[in-house]
Design a protein around this motif. Structure first.
Motif, PDB file in Angstrom:
ATOM      1  N   ALA A  25       0.823  -1.208   0.000  1.00 17.85           N
ATOM      2  CA  ALA A  25       0.000   0.000   0.000  1.00 17.85           C
ATOM      3  C   ALA A  25       0.856   1.256   0.000  1.00 17.85           C
ATOM      4  N   ALA A  26       2.025   1.192   0.663  1.00  8.61           N
ATOM      5  CA  ALA A  26       2.894   2.365   0.760  1.00  8.61           C
ATOM      6  C   ALA A  26       3.511   2.747  -0.579  1.00  8.61           C
ATOM      7  N   ASP A  27       3.438   1.860  -1.572  1.00 10.79           N
ATOM      8  CA  ASP A  27       4.046   2.138  -2.866  1.00 10.79           C
ATOM      9  C   ASP A  27       3.218   3.078  -3.732  1.00 10.79           C
ATOM     10  N   PHE A  28       1.978   3.336  -3.368  1.00 14.77           N
ATOM     11  CA  PHE A  28       1.088   4.118  -4.210  1.00 14.77           C
ATOM     12  C   PHE A  28       1.143   5.609  -3.887  1.00 14.77           C
ATOM     13  N   GLN A  29       1.062   6.425  -4.931  1.00 16.61           N
ATOM     14  CA  GLN A  29       0.860   7.851  -4.737  1.00 16.61           C
ATOM     15  C   GLN A  29      -0.513   8.059  -4.119  1.00 16.61           C
ATOM     16  N   ASN A  30      -0.608   8.976  -3.150  1.00 17.36           N
ATOM     17  CA  ASN A  30      -1.897   9.272  -2.525  1.00 17.36           C
ATOM     18  C   ASN A  30      -2.276  10.723  -2.815  1.00 17.36           C
ATOM     19  N   LEU A  31      -3.532  10.946  -3.198  1.00 14.37           N
ATOM     20  CA  LEU A  31      -4.015  12.275  -3.540  1.00 14.37           C
ATOM     21  C   LEU A  31      -4.805  12.895  -2.398  1.00 14.37           C
ATOM     22  N   THR A  32      -4.802  14.231  -2.356  1.00 11.22           N
ATOM     23  CA  THR A  32      -5.744  14.957  -1.514  1.00 11.22           C
ATOM     24  C   THR A  32      -7.047  15.104  -2.294  1.00 11.22           C
ATOM     25  N   ALA A  33      -8.088  15.566  -1.620  1.00  9.95           N
ATOM     26  CA  ALA A  33      -9.372  15.778  -2.291  1.00  9.95           C
ATOM     27  C   ALA A  33      -9.219  16.790  -3.433  1.00  9.95           C
ATOM     28  N   GLN A  34      -8.505  17.874  -3.166  1.00 10.09           N
ATOM     29  CA  GLN A  34      -8.338  18.892  -4.209  1.00 10.09           C
ATOM     30  C   GLN A  34      -7.549  18.356  -5.398  1.00 10.09           C
ATOM     31  N   GLU A  35      -6.519  17.575  -5.132  1.00  8.52           N
ATOM     32  CA  GLU A  35      -5.735  16.993  -6.225  1.00  8.52           C
ATOM     33  C   GLU A  35      -6.588  16.047  -7.064  1.00  8.52           C
ATOM     34  N   LEU A  36      -7.430  15.247  -6.411  1.00  8.68           N
ATOM     35  CA  LEU A  36      -8.308  14.346  -7.153  1.00  8.68           C
ATOM     36  C   LEU A  36      -9.311  15.140  -7.983  1.00  8.68           C
ATOM     37  N   LYS A  37      -9.907  16.176  -7.388  1.00  7.84           N
ATOM     38  CA  LYS A  37     -10.879  16.997  -8.116  1.00  7.84           C
ATOM     39  C   LYS A  37     -10.227  17.635  -9.338  1.00  7.84           C
ATOM     40  N   THR A  38      -9.027  18.148  -9.171  1.00  2.04           N
ATOM     41  CA  THR A  38      -8.316  18.766 -10.289  1.00  2.04           C
ATOM     42  C   THR A  38      -8.037  17.752 -11.390  1.00  2.04           C
ATOM     43  N   LYS A  39      -7.610  16.568 -10.990  1.00  2.00           N
ATOM     44  CA  LYS A  39      -7.311  15.511 -11.965  1.00  2.00           C
ATOM     45  C   LYS A  39      -8.575  15.106 -12.726  1.00  2.00           C
ATOM     46  N   MET A  40      -9.707  14.992 -12.022  1.00  2.00           N
ATOM     47  CA  MET A  40     -10.952  14.600 -12.680  1.00  2.00           C
ATOM     48  C   MET A  40     -11.478  15.705 -13.596  1.00  2.00           C
ATOM     49  N   ASP A  41     -11.229  16.965 -13.224  1.00  2.00           N
ATOM     50  CA  ASP A  41     -11.733  18.093 -14.012  1.00  2.00           C
ATOM     51  C   ASP A  41     -10.831  18.437 -15.200  1.00  2.00           C
ATOM     52  N   SER A  42      -9.654  17.837 -15.249  1.00  2.00           N
ATOM     53  CA  SER A  42      -8.675  18.220 -16.267  1.00  2.00           C
ATOM     54  C   SER A  42      -9.022  17.705 -17.660  1.00  2.00           C
ATOM     55  N   GLY A  43      -9.931  16.741 -17.709  1.00  2.00           N
ATOM     56  CA  GLY A  43     -10.304  16.177 -18.999  1.00  2.00           C
ATOM     57  C   GLY A  43      -9.412  15.047 -19.450  1.00  2.00           C
TER      58      GLY A  43
END
Length: 241
Positions: A25-43
């Motif tokens: 589990a420690a090998d994965f990048q973890n996002l904040t809520a804002q980072e996830l929202k930005t990634k989803m909104d980026s298209g």
């Protein structure tokens, strides 16, 4: 293929992923809520996966996310054919283990760009972002019953065990009807209505939503086991293998 055989295949596959996978589990990048929202909104191309049951998913999920219950992930065809697609997993916050298990399973299935959103639904809401709901359940109170009391009333109740098939290895309460939470919405009609229902899970965390679901389907007398099979087992009460 029979339902029992399907359970066996899924269980063995899941155990293989969990115990022999090379990713932690420690090998994965973890996002904040804002980072996830930005990634989803980026298209850009990204899949956001909620690995809980459809019942829990419908209670409130991140808009645009996909529901693939964890016990179906080893065999699902909902995952992208292009394995370079980034996939983000989330569930009900840091104490919810399924976002980690789903991420490790996806990595073992050959997806190299798996990301986690550890904060999950609570962090998304705290950041001020909306949830989407599809037929959320009424907030009905479902009474609890402790292990000592349940042990004295087994002959008078129907136990419904909603754990994932991979947890059946620890045994189950005698005469339990085993329906994983991810299958409950499709198979609840198999539960008889001539006895009070006691819903059982692993640690008492998922029984409330399952109890509310059964209430919504006309099961009037529904209770939930406090502490789940972990407490039942610690007390030394009978388990069938």
């Amino acid at each position: 293929m029979s339902r029992q055989m399907s359970f066996s295949i899924i269980t063995l596959t899941m155990i293989g992923f969990m115990f022999f996978g090379t990713v932690r589990a420690a090998d994965f990048q973890n996002l904040t809520a804002q980072e996830l929202k930005t990634k989803m909104d980026s298209g850009g191309s990204v899949m956001v996966v909620n690995p809980l049951s459809d019942i829990e998913f419908n209670e409130g999920h991140i808009p645009g996310s996909v529901n693939i219950p964890f016990h179906l992930m080893p065999t699902t065809d909902q995952l992208p054919e292009d394995k370079s697609t980034p996939i983000v997993t989330y569930c009900l916050g840091p104490k919810c283990i399924f976002y980690k298990k789903a991420a490790m399973l996806l990595a073992d299935r050959g997806y190299p760009h798996v990301i986690t959103f550890k904060g999950g639904v609570p962090a998304w809401v705290k950041a001020g972002f909306p949830l989407e709901q599809k037929g959320a359940l009424a907030k009905t109170e479902i009474p609890t019953v402790n292990a000592d009391a349940l042990n004295g009333m087994l002959a008078r109740v129907q136990i419904v065990d909603i754990r994932s098939p991979s947890l059946y290895a620890m045994g189950w309460i005698p005469s339990s009807k085993k329906i994983p939470l991810g299958l409950l919405s499709a198979e609840y009609a198999d539960i008889p209505k001539d006895k009070p229902i006691v819903v059982v899970d692993h640690a008492g965390k998922q029984v409330l939503v399952a109890g509310r679901f059964l209430k919504s389907k006309g099961y009037d007398d529904v209770q939930r086991l406090q502490g789940g099979l972990m407490v039942w087992s610690r007390k030394g009460f009978a388990l069938e293998p």
